[in-house]
Motif scaffolding. Structure first.
Motif, PDB file in Angstrom:
ATOM      1  N   LEU A  31       0.844  -1.191   0.000  1.00 45.27           N
ATOM      2  CA  LEU A  31       0.000   0.000   0.000  1.00 45.27           C
ATOM      3  C   LEU A  31       0.880   1.242   0.000  1.00 45.27           C
ATOM      4  CD1 LEU A  31      -2.432  -1.014   2.892  1.00 45.27           C
ATOM      5  CD2 LEU A  31      -2.565  -1.645   0.469  1.00 45.27           C
ATOM      6  N   CYS A  32       0.373   2.330  -0.568  1.00 46.64           N
ATOM      7  CA  CYS A  32       1.033   3.617  -0.394  1.00 46.64           C
ATOM      8  C   CYS A  32       0.018   4.622   0.130  1.00 46.64           C
ATOM      9  CB  CYS A  32       1.650   4.135  -1.682  1.00 46.64           C
ATOM     10  SG  CYS A  32       2.560   5.681  -1.369  1.00 46.64           S
ATOM     11  N   GLN A  33       0.366   5.210   1.283  1.00 48.25           N
ATOM     12  CA  GLN A  33      -0.532   6.187   1.911  1.00 48.25           C
ATOM     13  C   GLN A  33      -0.056   7.618   1.708  1.00 48.25           C
ATOM     14  OE1 GLN A  33      -2.071   5.105   5.906  1.00 48.25           O
ATOM     15  NE2 GLN A  33      -0.703   3.342   5.790  1.00 48.25           N
ATOM     16  N   SER A  43      -8.921   8.093  -2.227  1.00 50.71           N
ATOM     17  CA  SER A  43      -9.167   7.229  -1.079  1.00 50.71           C
ATOM     18  C   SER A  43      -7.996   7.352  -0.098  1.00 50.71           C
ATOM     19  CB  SER A  43      -9.341   5.787  -1.576  1.00 50.71           C
ATOM     20  OG  SER A  43      -9.706   4.938  -0.518  1.00 50.71           O
ATOM     21  N   ALA A  44      -7.940   6.458   0.869  1.00 56.46           N
ATOM     22  CA  ALA A  44      -6.927   6.576   1.917  1.00 56.46           C
ATOM     23  C   ALA A  44      -5.574   6.019   1.496  1.00 56.46           C
ATOM     24  CB  ALA A  44      -7.397   5.866   3.185  1.00 56.46           C
ATOM     25  N   PHE A  45      -5.547   5.179   0.466  1.00 60.88           N
ATOM     26  CA  PHE A  45      -4.283   4.608  -0.007  1.00 60.88           C
ATOM     27  C   PHE A  45      -4.481   4.020  -1.389  1.00 60.88           C
ATOM     28  CE2 PHE A  45      -6.347   1.525   2.850  1.00 60.88           C
ATOM     29  CZ  PHE A  45      -6.592   0.485   1.972  1.00 60.88           C
ATOM     30  N   LEU A  46      -3.361   3.728  -1.966  1.00 57.60           N
ATOM     31  CA  LEU A  46      -3.349   3.061  -3.261  1.00 57.60           C
ATOM     32  C   LEU A  46      -2.728   1.677  -3.048  1.00 57.60           C
ATOM     33  CD1 LEU A  46      -1.942   4.826  -6.364  1.00 57.60           C
ATOM     34  CD2 LEU A  46      -0.855   2.752  -5.528  1.00 57.60           C
ATOM     35  N   ILE A  47      -3.167   0.682  -3.786  1.00 60.64           N
ATOM     36  CA  ILE A  47      -2.649  -0.681  -3.660  1.00 60.64           C
ATOM     37  C   ILE A  47      -1.822  -0.998  -4.900  1.00 60.64           C
ATOM     38  CG2 ILE A  47      -3.198  -3.110  -3.266  1.00 60.64           C
ATOM     39  CD1 ILE A  47      -6.070  -2.173  -2.504  1.00 60.64           C
ATOM     40  N   GLY A  48      -0.543  -1.252  -4.685  1.00 58.84           N
ATOM     41  CA  GLY A  48       0.336  -1.617  -5.791  1.00 58.84           C
ATOM     42  C   GLY A  48       0.580  -3.121  -5.815  1.00 58.84           C
ATOM     43  N   VAL A  49       0.131  -3.773  -6.887  1.00 57.94           N
ATOM     44  CA  VAL A  49       0.341  -5.207  -7.070  1.00 57.94           C
ATOM     45  C   VAL A  49       1.412  -5.338  -8.155  1.00 57.94           C
ATOM     46  CG1 VAL A  49      -0.741  -7.421  -7.599  1.00 57.94           C
ATOM     47  CG2 VAL A  49      -2.064  -5.630  -6.432  1.00 57.94           C
ATOM     48  N   VAL A  50       2.614  -5.732  -7.724  1.00 55.68           N
ATOM     49  CA  VAL A  50       3.790  -5.605  -8.585  1.00 55.68           C
ATOM     50  C   VAL A  50       4.074  -6.907  -9.327  1.00 55.68           C
ATOM     51  CG1 VAL A  50       6.284  -5.234  -8.576  1.00 55.68           C
ATOM     52  CG2 VAL A  50       4.785  -3.782  -7.178  1.00 55.68           C
ATOM     53  N   PHE A  51       4.238  -6.772 -10.640  1.00 57.35           N
ATOM     54  CA  PHE A  51       4.623  -7.891 -11.500  1.00 57.35           C
ATOM     55  C   PHE A  51       5.865  -7.507 -12.299  1.00 57.35           C
ATOM     56  CE2 PHE A  51       0.005  -8.333 -11.064  1.00 57.35           C
ATOM     57  CZ  PHE A  51      -0.136  -9.681 -10.797  1.00 57.35           C
ATOM     58  N   PRO A 113      -1.805  -7.457   0.754  1.00 53.87           N
ATOM     59  CA  PRO A 113      -0.696  -6.553   1.053  1.00 53.87           C
ATOM     60  C   PRO A 113       0.125  -7.035   2.241  1.00 53.87           C
ATOM     61  CG  PRO A 113      -2.814  -5.386   1.058  1.00 53.87           C
ATOM     62  CD  PRO A 113      -3.116  -6.841   0.960  1.00 53.87           C
ATOM     63  N   SER A 114       1.452  -6.920   2.111  1.00 55.40           N
ATOM     64  CA  SER A 114       2.332  -7.287   3.216  1.00 55.40           C
ATOM     65  C   SER A 114       2.990  -6.073   3.854  1.00 55.40           C
ATOM     66  CB  SER A 114       3.411  -8.259   2.738  1.00 55.40           C
ATOM     67  OG  SER A 114       4.208  -7.655   1.736  1.00 55.40           O
ATOM     68  N   PHE A 115       2.874  -4.912   3.206  1.00 58.76           N
ATOM     69  CA  PHE A 115       3.492  -3.716   3.779  1.00 58.76           C
ATOM     70  C   PHE A 115       2.758  -2.474   3.281  1.00 58.76           C
ATOM     71  CE2 PHE A 115       5.485  -4.321  -0.295  1.00 58.76           C
ATOM     72  CZ  PHE A 115       5.605  -3.042  -0.814  1.00 58.76           C
ATOM     73  N   SER A 116       2.992  -1.379   3.976  1.00 58.06           N
ATOM     74  CA  SER A 116       2.537  -0.075   3.518  1.00 58.06           C
ATOM     75  C   SER A 116       3.678   0.910   3.650  1.00 58.06           C
ATOM     76  CB  SER A 116       1.345   0.422   4.334  1.00 58.06           C
ATOM     77  OG  SER A 116       0.996   1.753   3.904  1.00 58.06           O
ATOM     78  N   ILE A 117       3.842   1.764   2.637  1.00 56.77           N
ATOM     79  CA  ILE A 117       4.806   2.855   2.735  1.00 56.77           C
ATOM     80  C   ILE A 117       4.064   4.163   2.996  1.00 56.77           C
ATOM     81  CG2 ILE A 117       6.541   1.694   1.333  1.00 56.77           C
ATOM     82  CD1 ILE A 117       5.706   3.488  -1.016  1.00 56.77           C
ATOM     83  N   TRP A 118       4.803   5.164   3.470  1.00 53.66           N
ATOM     84  CA  TRP A 118       4.274   6.492   3.783  1.00 53.66           C
ATOM     85  C   TRP A 118       3.148   6.465   4.819  1.00 53.66           C
ATOM     86  CZ3 TRP A 118       7.346  10.287   3.139  1.00 53.66           C
ATOM     87  CH2 TRP A 118       8.261  10.279   2.079  1.00 53.66           C
ATOM     88  N   CYS A 119       3.298   5.598   5.816  1.00 57.97           N
ATOM     89  CA  CYS A 119       2.297   5.568   6.886  1.00 57.97           C
ATOM     90  C   CYS A 119       2.279   6.891   7.651  1.00 57.97           C
ATOM     91  CB  CYS A 119       2.578   4.407   7.824  1.00 57.97           C
ATOM     92  SG  CYS A 119       2.330   2.815   7.014  1.00 57.97           S
ATOM     93  N   SER A 120       3.383   7.640   7.594  1.00 61.93           N
ATOM     94  CA  SER A 120       3.427   8.928   8.301  1.00 61.93           C
ATOM     95  C   SER A 120       2.458   9.941   7.710  1.00 61.93           C
ATOM     96  CB  SER A 120       4.849   9.501   8.246  1.00 61.93           C
ATOM     97  OG  SER A 120       5.223   9.737   6.896  1.00 61.93           O
ATOM     98  N   GLU A 121       2.017   9.719   6.464  1.00 59.26           N
ATOM     99  CA  GLU A 121       1.078  10.643   5.832  1.00 59.26           C
ATOM    100  C   GLU A 121      -0.347  10.084   5.793  1.00 59.26           C
ATOM    101  OE1 GLU A 121       2.532  12.005   2.031  1.00 59.26           O
ATOM    102  OE2 GLU A 121       4.316  12.900   2.944  1.00 59.26           O
ATOM    103  N   PRO A 129      -4.094  -4.174   9.376  1.00 58.78           N
ATOM    104  CA  PRO A 129      -3.878  -5.442  10.077  1.00 58.78           C
ATOM    105  C   PRO A 129      -2.419  -5.580  10.508  1.00 58.78           C
ATOM    106  CG  PRO A 129      -5.042  -5.789   8.008  1.00 58.78           C
ATOM    107  CD  PRO A 129      -4.595  -4.363   8.021  1.00 58.78           C
ATOM    108  N   GLU A 130      -2.173  -6.349  11.560  1.00 56.44           N
ATOM    109  CA  GLU A 130      -0.808  -6.509  12.066  1.00 56.44           C
ATOM    110  C   GLU A 130       0.122  -7.124  11.036  1.00 56.44           C
ATOM    111  OE1 GLU A 130      -0.279  -8.443  15.796  1.00 56.44           O
ATOM    112  OE2 GLU A 130      -1.731  -7.153  16.812  1.00 56.44           O
ATOM    113  N   ALA A 131      -0.429  -7.923  10.123  1.00 60.37           N
ATOM    114  CA  ALA A 131       0.407  -8.577   9.110  1.00 60.37           C
ATOM    115  C   ALA A 131       0.966  -7.576   8.090  1.00 60.37           C
ATOM    116  CB  ALA A 131      -0.402  -9.649   8.393  1.00 60.37           C
ATOM    117  N   VAL A 132       0.465  -6.362   8.107  1.00 56.03           N
ATOM    118  CA  VAL A 132       0.928  -5.348   7.155  1.00 56.03           C
ATOM    119  C   VAL A 132       1.995  -4.487   7.848  1.00 56.03           C
ATOM    120  CG1 VAL A 132       0.274  -3.385   5.702  1.00 56.03           C
ATOM    121  CG2 VAL A 132      -1.303  -5.324   5.986  1.00 56.03           C
ATOM    122  N   THR A 133       3.244  -4.626   7.416  1.00 57.90           N
ATOM    123  CA  THR A 133       4.350  -3.858   7.992  1.00 57.90           C
ATOM    124  C   THR A 133       4.254  -2.407   7.543  1.00 57.90           C
ATOM    125  OG1 THR A 133       5.733  -5.818   7.894  1.00 57.90           O
ATOM    126  CG2 THR A 133       6.868  -3.719   8.185  1.00 57.90           C
TER     127      THR A 133
END
Ligand SMILES: [Zn+2]
Ligand SMILES: [Zn+2]
Length: 144
Positions: A31-33, A43-51, A113-121, A129-133
């Motif tokens: 995720l990117c917030q 919305s509150a974030f964007l979901i990047g599914v990388v291939f 998702p396993s992680f989110s970046i830019w949680c500070s924003e 969820p806890e599984a999302v770093t």
């Protein structure tokens, strides 16, 4: 990169003018917030599914908005010119990947998702969820 997984799937924008097929499983889902992604997604974030780039085949015409990112590198936000759906992000730093927007993927089960970046924003109400770093900004080596 070699695409070895024989599974595949599809995605599309809201109106269906842009469709795509991917081969294999995502290399990562994050995720990117950041405020830019909040604005683009509405919305509150964007979901990047990388291939890997060669795993994605796109049909239809994508419009593109080029945006500089915080470190001065370039990032392209590709969207449907008819319905405005955000479909894909590409980055000059990582030309070998395609980050497909999670909401456009037909099979939501692969969007884990396993992680989110830019949680500070991030928006204050959001609890992941806890599984999302959660990373406060953009750690090196992360694709999103
Ligand atoms: Zn569309
Ligand atoms: Zn972002």
């Amino acid at each position: 990169m070699v695409v070895e997984d024989s599974s595949s799937g599809t995605g599309q924008c809201l109106c269906g003018a842009v469709r795509y097929r991917y081969q294999g499983k995502p290399a990562s889902v994050g995720l990117c917030q950041c405020r830019r992604c909040q604005r683009q997604s509405g919305s509150a974030f964007l979901i990047g599914v990388v291939f890997p780039a060669e795993a994605v085949t796109i049909e239809g015409e994508l419009a593109v908005y080029e945006a500089a990112v915080h470190d001065g590198s370039r990032l392209w936000r590709h969207f449907c010119r008819t319905c405005g759906s955000a479909v894909m992000i590409t980055l000059d730093r990582f030309p070998q990947i395609r980050s497909m927007m999670g909401g456009t993927i037909d099979d939501p089960d692969i969007v884990q998702p396993s992680f989110s970046i830019w949680c500070s924003e991030g928006q204050g109400w959001l609890r992941l969820p806890e599984a999302v770093t959660c990373f406060p900004d953009y750690p090196d080596g992360t694709f999103a």
